[in-house]
Design a protein around this motif. Structure first.
Motif, short mmCIF file in Angstrom:
data_model
loop_
_atom_site.label_atom_id
_atom_site.label_comp_id
_atom_site.label_asym_id
_atom_site.label_seq_id
_atom_site.Cartn_x
_atom_site.Cartn_y
_atom_site.Cartn_z
N ILE A 94 -54.76 21.37 1.90
CA ILE A 94 -54.51 21.05 0.50
C ILE A 94 -54.10 22.31 -0.24
N LEU A 95 -52.94 22.28 -0.87
CA LEU A 95 -52.44 23.43 -1.62
C LEU A 95 -52.50 23.20 -3.13
N LEU A 96 -52.33 21.97 -3.55
CA LEU A 96 -52.29 21.62 -4.97
C LEU A 96 -53.26 20.47 -5.21
N LEU A 97 -54.09 20.61 -6.25
CA LEU A 97 -55.12 19.60 -6.47
C LEU A 97 -55.36 19.40 -7.97
N LYS A 98 -55.23 18.15 -8.42
CA LYS A 98 -55.47 17.81 -9.81
C LYS A 98 -56.65 16.84 -9.89
N LEU A 99 -57.75 17.31 -10.49
CA LEU A 99 -58.96 16.49 -10.62
C LEU A 99 -59.40 16.50 -12.08
N ARG A 100 -58.52 16.05 -12.95
CA ARG A 100 -58.78 16.07 -14.39
C ARG A 100 -59.58 14.85 -14.84
N CYS A 101 -60.53 15.10 -15.77
CA CYS A 101 -61.22 14.02 -16.49
C CYS A 101 -61.81 12.96 -15.56
N LEU A 102 -62.52 13.42 -14.54
CA LEU A 102 -63.16 12.49 -13.60
C LEU A 102 -64.68 12.45 -13.78
N GLY A 103 -65.20 13.21 -14.73
CA GLY A 103 -66.64 13.28 -14.91
C GLY A 103 -67.34 14.10 -13.85
N LEU A 104 -66.63 15.05 -13.24
CA LEU A 104 -67.21 15.86 -12.18
C LEU A 104 -68.27 16.81 -12.72
N ALA A 105 -69.42 16.84 -12.03
CA ALA A 105 -70.49 17.77 -12.39
C ALA A 105 -70.80 18.71 -11.24
N ASP A 106 -70.31 18.41 -10.05
CA ASP A 106 -70.63 19.21 -8.87
C ASP A 106 -69.35 19.36 -8.04
N LEU A 107 -69.00 20.60 -7.71
CA LEU A 107 -67.77 20.85 -6.94
C LEU A 107 -67.93 20.56 -5.46
N GLY A 108 -69.14 20.31 -5.01
CA GLY A 108 -69.37 19.86 -3.64
C GLY A 108 -68.67 20.70 -2.59
N CYS A 109 -67.78 20.07 -1.83
CA CYS A 109 -67.12 20.71 -0.69
C CYS A 109 -65.81 21.39 -1.06
N LEU A 110 -65.54 21.57 -2.34
CA LEU A 110 -64.24 22.12 -2.75
C LEU A 110 -63.99 23.50 -2.15
N GLY A 111 -65.05 24.24 -1.88
CA GLY A 111 -64.90 25.56 -1.28
C GLY A 111 -64.31 25.55 0.11
N GLU A 112 -64.24 24.38 0.74
CA GLU A 112 -63.66 24.27 2.09
C GLU A 112 -62.13 24.16 2.05
N CYS A 113 -61.56 24.02 0.86
CA CYS A 113 -60.09 23.93 0.71
C CYS A 113 -59.53 25.35 0.66
N LEU A 114 -59.58 26.06 1.78
CA LEU A 114 -59.29 27.49 1.81
C LEU A 114 -57.84 27.81 1.50
N GLY A 115 -56.93 26.87 1.63
CA GLY A 115 -55.52 27.12 1.36
C GLY A 115 -55.11 26.80 -0.06
N LEU A 116 -56.06 26.36 -0.89
CA LEU A 116 -55.74 25.90 -2.24
C LEU A 116 -55.12 27.01 -3.08
N GLU A 117 -53.98 26.69 -3.74
CA GLU A 117 -53.27 27.66 -4.58
C GLU A 117 -53.24 27.25 -6.05
N TRP A 118 -53.31 25.96 -6.33
CA TRP A 118 -53.19 25.44 -7.70
C TRP A 118 -54.27 24.39 -7.90
N LEU A 119 -55.11 24.57 -8.93
CA LEU A 119 -56.27 23.70 -9.10
C LEU A 119 -56.48 23.39 -10.58
N ASP A 120 -56.58 22.10 -10.90
CA ASP A 120 -56.84 21.65 -12.27
C ASP A 120 -58.15 20.87 -12.29
N LEU A 121 -59.18 21.44 -12.93
CA LEU A 121 -60.49 20.81 -13.06
C LEU A 121 -60.82 20.54 -14.52
N SER A 122 -59.83 20.48 -15.38
CA SER A 122 -60.07 20.35 -16.81
C SER A 122 -60.68 19.00 -17.18
N GLY A 123 -61.44 19.00 -18.29
CA GLY A 123 -61.97 17.76 -18.82
C GLY A 123 -63.08 17.15 -18.02
#
Length: 259
Positions: free
Chosen positions: A33-62
């Motif tokens: 996964i290189l690009l990930l948009k997770l906007r306005c989902l009510g996320l409170a815990d990033l869980g396993c997101l640290g396993e996305c070692l190739g991630l370059e673009w990330l949107d966690l707003s809202g």
């Protein structure tokens, strides 16, 4: 019952799971996964997101995030949007050595000292702590001198809150001077300026990727939206120029755009 791939986080919001990421991106491997948009989902815990070692673009707003712990392992991350959350610190980002752009507006950052963790990031050039259009800010922005404090703490920044750190305003003034000079009648007739030509052929920007990829398709969709905005601005600029030329022709040769 939660939707597939979603489960409650520690603060009552949702937690990121491998199933959720695969469902959102279509990628089988988290490291792909290189690009990930997770906007306005009510996320409170990033869980396993640290396993996305190739991630370059990330949107966690809202979301409802209070910490960014798992992001500490994302060494390739270049663009991060965590605006409109509940963050009181950014310490995990200290190891994101490729981070270039960070939007942290709309959080609970109270003092410039909480940005000290960003001082060792060699690529960081764009930082947003306040967004008036979206009505997002941080408590530290209440101080009229916060921008100066941020500049001193992070001297490598080129843009703070959407404004250039160095030369702000000078380019606009010079542009007005150049425009004014070009509109003034010349003492000698001289040759007429050639009509401006498009930089590229029609349809140049309208191509889509030949192979199927969720990341490429998402990038193309965003590019098409931006391109449409450019076309709209071009039409508005043409209308404004036509009105200006009409106004100048009626006023006479003594008009000036310099103010």
């Amino acid at each position: 019952m939660e939707p597939p791939g979603e489960k409650p986080g520690e603060a009552g919001g949702l937690q990121i799971t491998p199933q959720l990421l695969k469902l959102r991106t279509g990628e089988f491997s988290l490291e792909s996964i290189l690009l990930l948009k997770l906007r306005c989902l009510g996320l409170a815990d990033l869980g396993c997101l640290g396993e996305c070692l190739g991630l370059e673009w990330l949107d966690l707003s809202g979301n409802a995030l209070t910490h960014l712990g798992p992001l500490a392992s994302l060494r390739q991350l270049a663009v991060l949007n965590v605006s409109n959350n509940q963050l009181t610190g950014l310490e995990p980002l200290a190891t994101c050595e490729n981070l270039q752009s960070l939007n942290a507006a709309g959080n609970l950052l109270a003092t410039p000292g909480q940005l000290q963790c960003l001082a060792g990031l060699p690529c960081l050039e764009y930082l947003r702590l306040r967004d008036p259009l979206a009505r997002l800010s941080n408590p530290l922005c209440a101080s009229p001198s916060y921008r100066a404090a941020v500049r001193e703490l992070l001297p490598g920044l080129k843009v703070i809150d959407g404004e250039r750190v160095i030369g702000r305003g000078s380019e606009f003034y010079q542009l007005c001077r150049d425009l004014d000079s070009s509109l003034r009648p010349s003492s000698s007739p001289g040759p007429r300026a050639t009509e401006a030509q498009p930089w590229v052929e029609p349809g140049y920007w309208e191509s889509w990727p030949s192979r199927s990829s969720s990341i490429l398709e998402e990038a193309c969709r965003q590019f098409q939206d931006t391109l449409q905005e450019c076309w709209d601005l071009e039409r508005q600029a043409s209308d404004s120029l036509a009105q200006a030329e009409q106004a100048l022709s009626s006023v006479g040769p003594t008009s000036s755009f310099v103010f």
